[in-house]
Design a protein around this motif. Structure first.
Motif, mmCIF file in Angstrom:
data_model
loop_
_atom_site.group_PDB
_atom_site.id
_atom_site.type_symbol
_atom_site.label_atom_id
_atom_site.label_comp_id
_atom_site.label_asym_id
_atom_site.label_seq_id
_atom_site.Cartn_x
_atom_site.Cartn_y
_atom_site.Cartn_z
ATOM 1 N N UNK A 1 32.309 33.923 49.051
ATOM 2 C CA UNK A 1 33.469 33.273 49.662
ATOM 3 C C UNK A 1 33.663 33.857 51.058
ATOM 4 N N UNK A 2 33.684 33.023 52.110
ATOM 5 C CA UNK A 2 33.919 33.576 53.451
ATOM 6 C C UNK A 2 35.363 33.996 53.681
ATOM 7 N N UNK A 3 36.294 33.381 52.941
ATOM 8 C CA UNK A 3 37.712 33.691 53.099
ATOM 9 C C UNK A 3 38.333 33.818 51.708
ATOM 10 N N UNK A 4 39.066 34.882 51.496
ATOM 11 C CA UNK A 4 39.645 35.060 50.162
ATOM 12 C C UNK A 4 40.905 35.925 50.217
ATOM 13 N N UNK A 5 41.736 35.710 49.227
ATOM 14 C CA UNK A 5 42.986 36.459 49.085
ATOM 15 C C UNK A 5 43.242 36.632 47.593
ATOM 16 N N UNK A 6 43.144 37.863 47.135
ATOM 17 C CA UNK A 6 43.319 38.175 45.721
ATOM 18 C C UNK A 6 44.450 39.182 45.574
ATOM 19 N N UNK A 7 45.305 38.954 44.593
ATOM 20 C CA UNK A 7 46.339 39.924 44.229
ATOM 21 C C UNK A 7 46.312 40.107 42.723
ATOM 22 N N UNK A 8 46.003 41.320 42.283
ATOM 23 C CA UNK A 8 45.986 41.633 40.859
ATOM 24 C C UNK A 8 47.074 42.645 40.554
ATOM 25 N N UNK A 9 47.808 42.392 39.487
ATOM 26 C CA UNK A 9 48.910 43.259 39.078
ATOM 27 C C UNK A 9 48.694 43.710 37.640
ATOM 28 N N UNK A 10 48.863 44.995 37.386
ATOM 29 C CA UNK A 10 48.957 45.521 36.034
ATOM 30 C C UNK A 10 50.388 45.967 35.815
ATOM 31 N N UNK A 11 51.042 45.453 34.775
ATOM 32 C CA UNK A 11 52.478 45.680 34.622
ATOM 33 C C UNK A 11 52.807 46.274 33.259
ATOM 34 N N UNK A 12 54.004 46.865 33.197
ATOM 35 C CA UNK A 12 54.538 47.400 31.950
ATOM 36 C C UNK A 12 55.462 46.376 31.297
ATOM 37 N N UNK A 13 55.365 46.261 29.976
ATOM 38 C CA UNK A 13 56.306 45.471 29.185
ATOM 39 C C UNK A 13 56.535 46.214 27.866
ATOM 40 N N UNK A 14 57.321 45.626 26.984
ATOM 41 C CA UNK A 14 57.495 46.172 25.647
ATOM 42 C C UNK A 14 56.596 45.482 24.632
ATOM 43 N N UNK A 15 55.558 44.841 25.133
ATOM 44 C CA UNK A 15 54.525 44.283 24.269
ATOM 45 C C UNK A 15 53.556 45.393 23.857
ATOM 46 N N UNK A 16 52.619 45.112 22.937
ATOM 47 C CA UNK A 16 51.703 46.171 22.486
ATOM 48 C C UNK A 16 50.935 46.782 23.654
ATOM 49 N N UNK A 17 50.726 48.093 23.639
ATOM 50 C CA UNK A 17 49.948 48.738 24.705
ATOM 51 C C UNK A 17 48.527 48.200 24.765
ATOM 52 N N UNK A 18 48.056 48.006 25.984
ATOM 53 C CA UNK A 18 46.709 47.488 26.188
ATOM 54 C C UNK A 18 45.925 48.436 27.080
ATOM 55 N N UNK A 19 44.622 48.476 26.861
ATOM 56 C CA UNK A 19 43.790 49.407 27.614
ATOM 57 C C UNK A 19 42.369 48.922 27.694
ATOM 58 N N UNK A 20 41.432 49.776 27.291
ATOM 59 C CA UNK A 20 40.016 49.455 27.429
ATOM 60 C C UNK A 20 39.561 48.538 26.298
ATOM 61 N N UNK A 21 38.827 47.503 26.678
ATOM 62 C CA UNK A 21 38.054 46.722 25.711
ATOM 63 C C UNK A 21 36.860 46.143 26.435
ATOM 64 N N UNK B 1 57.908 39.419 39.409
ATOM 65 C CA UNK B 1 58.907 38.777 40.257
ATOM 66 C C UNK B 1 60.057 39.714 40.590
ATOM 67 N N UNK B 2 60.427 40.576 39.640
ATOM 68 C CA UNK B 2 61.544 41.498 39.874
ATOM 69 C C UNK B 2 61.292 42.783 39.086
ATOM 70 N N UNK B 3 60.438 43.659 39.620
ATOM 71 C CA UNK B 3 60.051 44.859 38.857
ATOM 72 C C UNK B 3 61.203 45.822 38.609
ATOM 73 N N UNK B 4 62.168 45.906 39.493
ATOM 74 C CA UNK B 4 63.270 46.843 39.288
ATOM 75 C C UNK B 4 64.204 46.387 38.189
#
Length: 774
Positions: free
Chosen positions: A343-363, A150-153
């Motif tokens: 699906x003939x019509x679609x709208x997808x938005x995926x976000x990967x974000x930074x936080x101070x939670x544990x680092x996440x990666x491959x699983x 919502x407010x990345x800055x």
């Protein structure tokens, strides 16, 4: 020095030891008997023990570090901070280079490494670590990934900002799709943090070499990727670093990122002594990345006949403090957000974000797991709204060969999803539980019930997963094959850098060599960096990629032997077809002894899969994956609706693997992946409060045991992929996707049968969630 003997040096070949057979894994007996040497078993005379001091805060500034008291402890040989990093101070996967080797002026997650200690004994190192004084300025952590989007800055975790990647996917016109819809369903879902929970903690040994270089014996998933990060940070050229794979006690993505490698290397360089580092279980929870937790908003429209008209999706993945694999996980989540449906019509938005939670990666499942839980839950919701059978709704919208995915990618290989669902539904259901034995009921021997308030439910799940690396990455693997005659008998040596992480790769490598060369005796050399890159043991890619490399190298060896035989005029060794010398594998054997005598034929080959493209940054369109694999699950559960307890009675699956290379190993992969998905469904979650991990142990982080593992009936199909070696499809990840939503769907079904709402929108499902929804 005791090195990791992962399997017998040479494997005798039973009659079914080629491709399609089921020779036993050479490491299996050693592991069962407790004789397998893991990285944690490494030992060399004169070695020191290394240990890492980690942050107790999820976000804080480091104002001062005083190591004097720790250095004064008898038996301590080194105490190092970021000031002692001999080369580059940052590292990271995929050239992101945003993670400090040791915290410089700020920590960004709970457990971030700050200082290193080397001592004669691990307890001395631990006591010294406790004497390191740090003055902190504790800061409020950023822990809400939705607020970051919502407010990345205003929520900048690091210099890169708040959002690591935003990947949209656009097809058609959502307004048109809404106008066509008779039914609209809108839901929000959430996926918690799952840990890889491998049994062998991070460990390794680094030994200084006479030329000033280092010898690494480490448990990793991708040796050459480690090397590309270790060298610059230690200020060493790659040719001064020798890496050998140590025994690995599981991985599932958690060993793609570095853990102790650079730290042990720093200590070995500083002290001039061998250094071993071995995490305990608590530190392991901080020492590797986890599965990205996710918030997912889905809206579907459909006609009364059940045909999907549009989808609107928003996915937010919490990557934690550093990038790791977040960019690629986000790409996977966006491209597979809608599963194997049209699906003939679609709208997808995926976000990967930074936080101070544990680092996440491959699983295992890598972005597709989170999306799969949501899109399969939506198909159940849609079926209920339409009053239709949930399997039928899936079948009438299922992709098939020639269909387009959300990204516009055309499925080039047979994809019989609708028939697979039919086969699954036709499988016999398990009988009612024998309630005279309470071990068959939810709660088991705890005697929480004797059958009262226990309701059975049945649910389905479908998963589609990309195989190998995607989005334009030049995925490759290298294999070297040597063929020689020893004491009158032909023997092959196969050498790759591919990590055997428990998936049975060394067995398959030998099977391929036997099939291609027509010989019995095959030796698998220990994996090291004396041969070219084999890529990561992830993305279900090693049988496809390294198997392809071994096959190609064997073909080159075979051709060379036949060429030599033809040059010496040995009749019957080869035949001429279209001007080219060709041969069956057995003819190589016939020619080999006469041609080679005591000589050697050796060939090294790289294997590359079909090229892919990146996703368009605006529309998401592109041929981003080289192969896709599908698995479908049906779960049967018994639910105690009063206490919220669940017993998974059956977890049956139908999976198309293209070609069965080793049925025994394959069944193990499907069983294991299914149970890992079951764990995410009902029990596995790292609990994080305000950025702090609350349950870093197997006492409080629960994983399924044999008592939680249900009967699993498998129906394995073979529809070859024309572009893959032997027509195979990667098989290890797809069952992890579909098992989770199948189990949750079955729980919902039981709750509704008990008169409840069945409103379960978060995994893992907790007992209180079940009680409310039942």
């Amino acid at each position: 020095m005791t090195r990791s003997t992962r399997f017998p040096a040479e494997v005798a070949a039973p009659g079914n030891a080629g491709v399609g057979g089921s020779p036993l894994r050479p490491d299996g007996t050693l592991k069962v008997k407790g004789e397998f040497a893991y990285a944690s078993d490494l030992w060399i005379d004169g070695m020191l023990w290394g240990m890492t001091l980690r942050s107790p805060h999820p976000r804080a500034r480091i104002l001062r570090i005083d190591t004097a008291a720790a250095l004064a402890v008898t038996g301590v040989h080194a105490v190092l901070t970021h000031e002692d990093v001999p080369g580059r101070k940052m590292y990271g996967l995929d050239h992101t280079w945003d993670q400090p080797v040791l915290a410089i002026d700020e920590v960004r997650h709970h457990g971030e490494p700050i200082a290193l200690v080397a001592a004669d004994h691990p307890e001395i190192a631990r006591r010294a670590m406790e004497l390191i004084e740090i003055e902190w300025e504790v800061l409020d952590p950023i822990v809400d990934p939705v607020a970051v989007v919502a407010d990345p800055e205003a929520n900048r975790v690091q210099e890169r900002g708040g959002i690591a990647r935003h990947q949209p996917v656009r097809v058609g016109d959502i307004a048109v799709g809404r106008a066509l819809a008779d039914v609209v369903i809108s839901r929000k879902y959430e996926v918690g943090i799952q840990d890889q929970a491998f049994l062998g903690p991070e460990s390794g040994l680094v030994v200084p070499a006479e030329d000033g270089g280092l010898e690494f014996y480490v448990a990793t998933q991708w040796m050459h990727n480690d090397l590309s990060q270790i060298g610059p940070c230690l200020g060493l050229p790659e040719d001064r670093i020798r890496m050998t794979m140590a025994g690995i006690g599981g991985a599932f993505g958690g060993r793609e990122d570095l853990s102790m490698q650079i730290h042990a290397g720093m200590l070995a360089m500083h002290t001039g002594r061998p250094v071993k580092m071995m995490y305990n279980r608590e530190e392991s929870f901080f020492g590797h990345v986890h599965r990205h937790p996710a918030h997912l908003w889905y809206e579907y429209g459909a006609t009364r006949a059940g045909k999907l008209t549009y989808a609107k999706v928003r996915i937010i993945l919490d990557g934690g403090a550093y990038t790791s694999a977040t960019l690629n996980v986000t790409g996977n989540a966006s491209s597979l957000a809608l599963g194997p449906y049209e699906f003939p019509h679609l709208e997808v938005d995926a976000y990967g974000v930074y936080t101070n939670n544990p680092p996440c990666g491959a699983m295992r499942g890598f972005g597709a797991v989170q999306a799969c839980f949501a899109h399969e839950s939506m198909m159940d919701e849609l079926a209920e709204a339409l009053g239709m059978d949930p399997v039928h709704v899936r079948q009438i919208n299922a992709v098939t060969q020639g269909s387009k995915l959300a990204t516009g990618q055309v499925l080039h290989a047979p994809t019989p999803l609708a028939p697979m669902l039919g086969r699954l539904k036709d499988m016999p259901l398990p009988p009612d539980s024998d309630i005279s034995d309470i071990r068959n009921l939810p709660g088991g021997a705890s005697q929480t019930t004797h059958g009262e308030s226990v309701v059975r439910g049945v649910g389905y799940g479908v998963g589609i997963k990309n195989i190998c690396f995607s989005e334009g990455y030049d995925d490759l693997s290298t294999a070297r094959v040597r063929l020689q005659v020893t004491a009158g008998e032909p023997v092959a040596l196969v050498h790759t850098a591919a990590a055997e992480v428990g998936q049975g790769l060394v067995t398959v490598e030998a099977q391929i060599a036997r099939t291609e060369l027509g010989i019995d005796r095959v030796t698998i050399a220990p994996a090291d960096n004396a041969v070219g890159d084999s890529g990561s043991s992830s993305a279900s890619r090693q049988t496809y990629m390294t198997g392809g490399a071994v096959k190609t190298a064997c073909e080159a060896v075979r051709a060379r032997v036949l060429e030599l035989a033809a040059a010496q005029g040995i009749s019957g060794a080869a035949r001429l077809v279209g001007g080219k010398v060709v041969s069956a594998a057995g003819e190589v054997l016939a020619a080999l002894v006469d041609v080679l005598d005591e000589g050697v034929v050796e060939e090294t080959r790289e294997y590359h899969h079909r090229p892919t493209t990146g996703m368009d940054p605006v529309t998401g369109q592109g041929r981003s994956h080289t192969q896709l694999a599908v698995c479908v699950h049906r779960a049967v559960v018994d639910v105690d609706t009063e206490l919220g307890l669940v017993k998974v009675v059956a977890l049956d699956a139908v999976q198309d693997v293209g070609r069965i290379m080793n049925r025994l190993s394959l069944e193990g992969q499907i069983h294991g992946g299914s149970v890992q998905g079951l764990g995410l469904a009902v029990m596995e979650e790292i609990q994080v409060t305000n950025g702090k991990v609350r349950n870093p142990s197997f006492t409080d982080y629960l994983i399924p045991t044999i008592l939680d593992t249900p009967t699993q009936r498998l129906d394995i199909l073979e529809n070859p992929d024309p572009h893959a070696p032997y027509g195979l499809r990667g098989a290890g990840e797809p069952p992890t996707l579909s098992s989770t939503p199948a189990v949750v769907s079955a729980i919902r079904n039981a709750c509704k049968a008990a008169g409840g709402t069945g409103n379960l929108s978060r995994v893992p499902v907790r007992p209180e969630d079940i009680i409310r929804s039942c």
